[in-house]
Design a protein around this motif. Structure first.
Motif, PDB file in Angstrom:
ATOM      1  N   MET B  31      19.117  49.960-104.606  1.00 25.85           N
ATOM      2  CA  MET B  31      19.594  48.716-105.232  1.00 25.85           C
ATOM      3  C   MET B  31      18.475  47.673-105.213  1.00 25.85           C
ATOM      4  SD  MET B  31      22.357  47.068-106.442  1.00 25.85           S
ATOM      5  CE  MET B  31      22.830  45.359-106.709  1.00 25.85           C
ATOM      6  N   ALA B  32      17.809  47.543-104.073  1.00 29.54           N
ATOM      7  CA  ALA B  32      16.736  46.553-103.936  1.00 29.54           C
ATOM      8  C   ALA B  32      15.565  46.919-104.848  1.00 29.54           C
ATOM      9  CB  ALA B  32      16.284  46.467-102.479  1.00 29.54           C
ATOM     10  N   ALA B  33      15.238  48.220-104.907  1.00 29.32           N
ATOM     11  CA  ALA B  33      14.110  48.648-105.737  1.00 29.32           C
ATOM     12  C   ALA B  33      14.425  48.432-107.218  1.00 29.32           C
ATOM     13  CB  ALA B  33      13.795  50.117-105.467  1.00 29.32           C
ATOM     14  N   ALA B  34      15.668  48.706-107.601  1.00 28.89           N
ATOM     15  CA  ALA B  34      16.023  48.660-109.026  1.00 28.89           C
ATOM     16  C   ALA B  34      16.281  47.239-109.526  1.00 28.89           C
ATOM     17  CB  ALA B  34      17.258  49.531-109.283  1.00 28.89           C
ATOM     18  N   THR B  35      16.798  46.370-108.654  1.00 30.84           N
ATOM     19  CA  THR B  35      17.253  45.053-109.126  1.00 30.84           C
ATOM     20  C   THR B  35      16.606  43.876-108.392  1.00 30.84           C
ATOM     21  OG1 THR B  35      19.074  44.851-107.534  1.00 30.84           O
ATOM     22  CG2 THR B  35      19.541  46.060-109.568  1.00 30.84           C
ATOM     23  N   GLY B  36      16.001  44.134-107.257  1.00 28.19           N
ATOM     24  CA  GLY B  36      15.473  43.029-106.452  1.00 28.19           C
ATOM     25  C   GLY B  36      16.521  42.411-105.539  1.00 28.19           C
ATOM     26  N   TRP B  37      17.773  42.801-105.668  1.00 31.47           N
ATOM     27  CA  TRP B  37      18.846  42.252-104.818  1.00 31.47           C
ATOM     28  C   TRP B  37      18.972  43.119-103.565  1.00 31.47           C
ATOM     29  CZ3 TRP B  37      21.185  37.626-105.705  1.00 31.47           C
ATOM     30  CH2 TRP B  37      21.040  37.076-106.994  1.00 31.47           C
ATOM     31  N   LYS B  38      18.769  42.467-102.410  1.00 31.33           N
ATOM     32  CA  LYS B  38      18.807  43.183-101.121  1.00 31.33           C
ATOM     33  C   LYS B  38      20.138  42.922-100.420  1.00 31.33           C
ATOM     34  CE  LYS B  38      13.889  43.162 -99.974  1.00 31.33           C
ATOM     35  NZ  LYS B  38      13.311  42.163-100.906  1.00 31.33           N
ATOM     36  N   LEU B  39      20.663  43.993 -99.833  1.00 29.08           N
ATOM     37  CA  LEU B  39      21.920  43.843 -99.085  1.00 29.08           C
ATOM     38  C   LEU B  39      21.601  43.275 -97.701  1.00 29.08           C
ATOM     39  CD1 LEU B  39      24.973  44.306 -99.267  1.00 29.08           C
ATOM     40  CD2 LEU B  39      24.616  46.573 -98.267  1.00 29.08           C
ATOM     41  N   GLU B  40      22.085  42.070 -97.434  1.00 29.27           N
ATOM     42  CA  GLU B  40      21.869  41.390 -96.146  1.00 29.27           C
ATOM     43  C   GLU B  40      23.246  41.123 -95.538  1.00 29.27           C
ATOM     44  OE1 GLU B  40      18.762  40.608 -95.260  1.00 29.27           O
ATOM     45  OE2 GLU B  40      17.582  40.271 -97.087  1.00 29.27           O
ATOM     46  N   PRO B  41      23.270  40.708 -94.266  1.00 27.90           N
ATOM     47  CA  PRO B  41      24.590  40.435 -93.656  1.00 27.90           C
ATOM     48  C   PRO B  41      25.396  39.403 -94.463  1.00 27.90           C
ATOM     49  CG  PRO B  41      22.856  40.421 -91.991  1.00 27.90           C
ATOM     50  CD  PRO B  41      22.165  40.565 -93.314  1.00 27.90           C
ATOM     51  N   GLN B  42      24.696  38.420 -95.069  1.00 31.29           N
ATOM     52  CA  GLN B  42      25.448  37.358 -95.772  1.00 31.29           C
ATOM     53  C   GLN B  42      25.767  37.708 -97.227  1.00 31.29           C
ATOM     54  OE1 GLN B  42      22.338  37.347 -94.661  1.00 31.29           O
ATOM     55  NE2 GLN B  42      21.060  35.750 -95.604  1.00 31.29           N
ATOM     56  N   GLY B  43      25.296  38.849 -97.695  1.00 36.32           N
ATOM     57  CA  GLY B  43      25.605  39.245 -99.072  1.00 36.32           C
ATOM     58  C   GLY B  43      24.401  39.877 -99.730  1.00 36.32           C
ATOM     59  N   LEU B  44      24.409  39.910-101.083  1.00 35.41           N
ATOM     60  CA  LEU B  44      23.263  40.423-101.838  1.00 35.41           C
ATOM     61  C   LEU B  44      22.337  39.246-102.118  1.00 35.41           C
ATOM     62  CD1 LEU B  44      25.120  42.881-104.198  1.00 35.41           C
ATOM     63  CD2 LEU B  44      23.196  43.537-102.733  1.00 35.41           C
ATOM     64  N   CYS B  45      21.086  39.378-101.722  1.00 39.55           N
ATOM     65  CA  CYS B  45      20.175  38.242-101.796  1.00 39.55           C
ATOM     66  C   CYS B  45      18.915  38.606-102.557  1.00 39.55           C
ATOM     67  CB  CYS B  45      19.775  37.776-100.396  1.00 39.55           C
ATOM     68  SG  CYS B  45      21.205  37.249 -99.425  1.00 39.55           S
ATOM     69  N   ARG B  46      18.464  37.629-103.338  1.00 39.67           N
ATOM     70  CA  ARG B  46      17.184  37.756-104.030  1.00 39.67           C
ATOM     71  C   ARG B  46      16.551  36.378-104.035  1.00 39.67           C
ATOM     72  NH1 ARG B  46      16.352  40.035-110.167  1.00 39.67           N
ATOM     73  NH2 ARG B  46      17.279  38.030-110.713  1.00 39.67           N
ATOM     74  N   GLY B  47      15.336  36.294-103.478  1.00 41.94           N
ATOM     75  CA  GLY B  47      14.709  34.979-103.329  1.00 41.94           C
ATOM     76  C   GLY B  47      15.611  34.082-102.502  1.00 41.94           C
ATOM     77  N   ASP B  48      15.879  32.878-102.994  1.00 42.53           N
ATOM     78  CA  ASP B  48      16.718  31.934-102.265  1.00 42.53           C
ATOM     79  C   ASP B  48      18.204  32.137-102.539  1.00 42.53           C
ATOM     80  OD1 ASP B  48      14.438  30.779-101.332  1.00 42.53           O
ATOM     81  OD2 ASP B  48      14.349  29.243-102.915  1.00 42.53           O
ATOM     82  N   ALA B  49      18.508  32.986-103.514  1.00 42.81           N
ATOM     83  CA  ALA B  49      19.909  33.124-103.931  1.00 42.81           C
ATOM     84  C   ALA B  49      20.616  34.230-103.149  1.00 42.81           C
ATOM     85  CB  ALA B  49      19.961  33.431-105.421  1.00 42.81           C
ATOM     86  N   CYS B  50      21.819  33.953-102.721  1.00 44.09           N
ATOM     87  CA  CYS B  50      22.646  34.980-102.080  1.00 44.09           C
ATOM     88  C   CYS B  50      24.021  34.978-102.740  1.00 44.09           C
ATOM     89  CB  CYS B  50      22.818  34.691-100.595  1.00 44.09           C
ATOM     90  SG  CYS B  50      21.473  35.356 -99.600  1.00 44.09           S
ATOM     91  N   VAL B  51      24.532  36.159-103.003  1.00 37.27           N
ATOM     92  CA  VAL B  51      25.861  36.303-103.580  1.00 37.27           C
ATOM     93  C   VAL B  51      26.711  37.047-102.561  1.00 37.27           C
ATOM     94  CG1 VAL B  51      27.200  37.285-105.480  1.00 37.27           C
ATOM     95  CG2 VAL B  51      24.886  36.413-105.910  1.00 37.27           C
TER      96      VAL B  51
END
Lengths: 249, 133
Positions: B31-51
């Motif tokens: 997921m991180a490689a394909a989209t840049g969105w990394k799964l973190e404890p607080q959600g899916l994060c990319r740069g400063d944004a977390c969902v």
């Protein structure tokens, strides 16, 4: 044509950036731009573009940037649904005229579908639409924001149609279609461009892309029955809506 | 089996993806490689944004439902065979246009040299499009 305008207005601070929407890549674009004998290009295309025979004959290779946009990124960013379309951007990077037909009339409607010729009256009307557009451009280069053709932000916003759900879904199908073509899956590519055209019937870019991905059709006007059927399906809606050049102030 | 994911400008081949109907489930690293969105404890994060992730987006194996995430973000997803394309959000695109600021882009010229629109700031620019005819 644009090279002559560039030479005229460059000193007054105008840059021209041409973007070729060409999924067939650099070679196809280069063949068109650096064509050793520009006169080999069909007269009908010159007429369609509103170019006079004199300008056509004087056409020199451009010295301004000619960029290749295989994925139609600029079309999607600026909402360009056909070619040729122009956008005016001021010194601060603000859009002062959003995408509009770059000085054409609805030529396709005047084309004789048997001979692919244009009546003289339509050729003349096209040339004068082109001149009116270029005069407006000259006025803006000279007078900047005081030009009656530089639109205020509210009017730019009013004229710019942002994409809806159908448009972004169509763009996604086109993205997948391009990928499949690149992988050699032509049938898959066509399937997704067809879906993009269906979702977004106003966009001629999708029709054109699926066409230019057929190598033997590159450089030809699309005269397939499906093309005319699509033009007819527009009813009274123009294929090339003319630019609204009414002065704003 | 390899799955190809088209996301923004990225084309990523990922292994071990699972398909269920219109849903594509990816391992977090894929997921991180394909989209840049990394799964973190607080959600899916990319740069400063977390969902914040919905409980249904992550399965027992830790795979992430890319389709559900994209749909939540307003991004269309289409697929054909092993190829999956994620598009852009109409809302994000409209907000960008409404600023009347010309969206920047970078494209190559015939010699492969890259040009950015923003390189021409300070000059008036006539940007025009044409097709290969």
């Amino acid at each position: 044509m644009w090279q002559a305008i560039y030479e005229e207005l460059r000193g007054a601070g105008l840059e021209i950036i041409a973007v070729a929407f060409d999924a067939a890549g650099t070679a196809a674009v280069e063949a068109k731009i650096r064509c050793p004998d520009i006169a080999e290009r069909p007269t009908m295309i010159a007429d369609l573009m509103g170019w006079s025979p004199e300008l056509w004959a004087q056409q020199a290779p451009p010295t301004y940037p000619c960029l290749i946009d295989e994925t139609h990124l600029v079309a999607e960013l600026y909402g360009m649904v056909n070619v040729p379309q122009g956008v005016w951007i001021d010194e601060q990077g603000r859009i002062v005229r959003p995408a509009e037909s770059a000085g054409t009339i609805d030529m396709v409607r005047h084309l004789n579908r048997e001979t692919l010729e244009l009546p003289d009256a339509a050729v003349k009307a096209g040339a004068s639409a082109r001149m009116a557009y270029i005069d407006a451009l000259r006025d803006w280069v000279k007078n900047g924001e005081k030009s009656p053709y530089a639109l205020p932000p509210e009017e730019v916003k009013r004229r710019m149609k942002g994409p809806g759900e159908a448009e972004v879904l169509a763009a996604t199908h086109a993205k997948l279609g391009r990928h499949l073509f690149a992988q050699g899956d032509n049938a898959g590519g066509r399937r997704h461009f067809a879906e993009a055209s269906r979702l977004c019937p106003d966009s001629w870019n999708y029709r054109r892309q699926s066409m230019v991905l057929e190598p033997e059709l590159i450089g030809q006007l699309n005269t397939a029955p499906e093309f005319w059927a699509a033009v007819d399906a527009l009813g009274d809606t123009p294929y090339y809506p003319p630019a609204d050049l009414s002065p704003v102030r | 089996m390899t799955t190809t994911v088209l996301y923004d400008d990225r084309v990523t081949a990922v292994a071990g993806a699972r398909v269920a109907g219109d849903h594509l489930w990816l391992a977090p690293d894929a997921m991180a490689a394909a989209t840049g969105w990394k799964l973190e404890p607080q959600g899916l994060c990319r740069g400063d944004a977390c969902v914040r992730t919905d409980a249904t987006w992550v399965d027992a194996d830790g795979h992430v439902d890319l389709t559900a995430f994209a749909t939540h973000m307003g991004q269309p997803v289409v697929h054909d065979g092993d190829a999956w394309a994620v598009g852009e959000s109409a809302g994000v695109r409209r907000d960008a246009l409404l600023s009347t600021q010309a969206p920047d882009f970078e494209l190559p010229d015939l010699d492969g040299k890259l040009h950015k629109l923003s390189d021409y700031r300070g000059k008036k620019v006539y940007l025009y499009s044409w097709g290969s005819y």
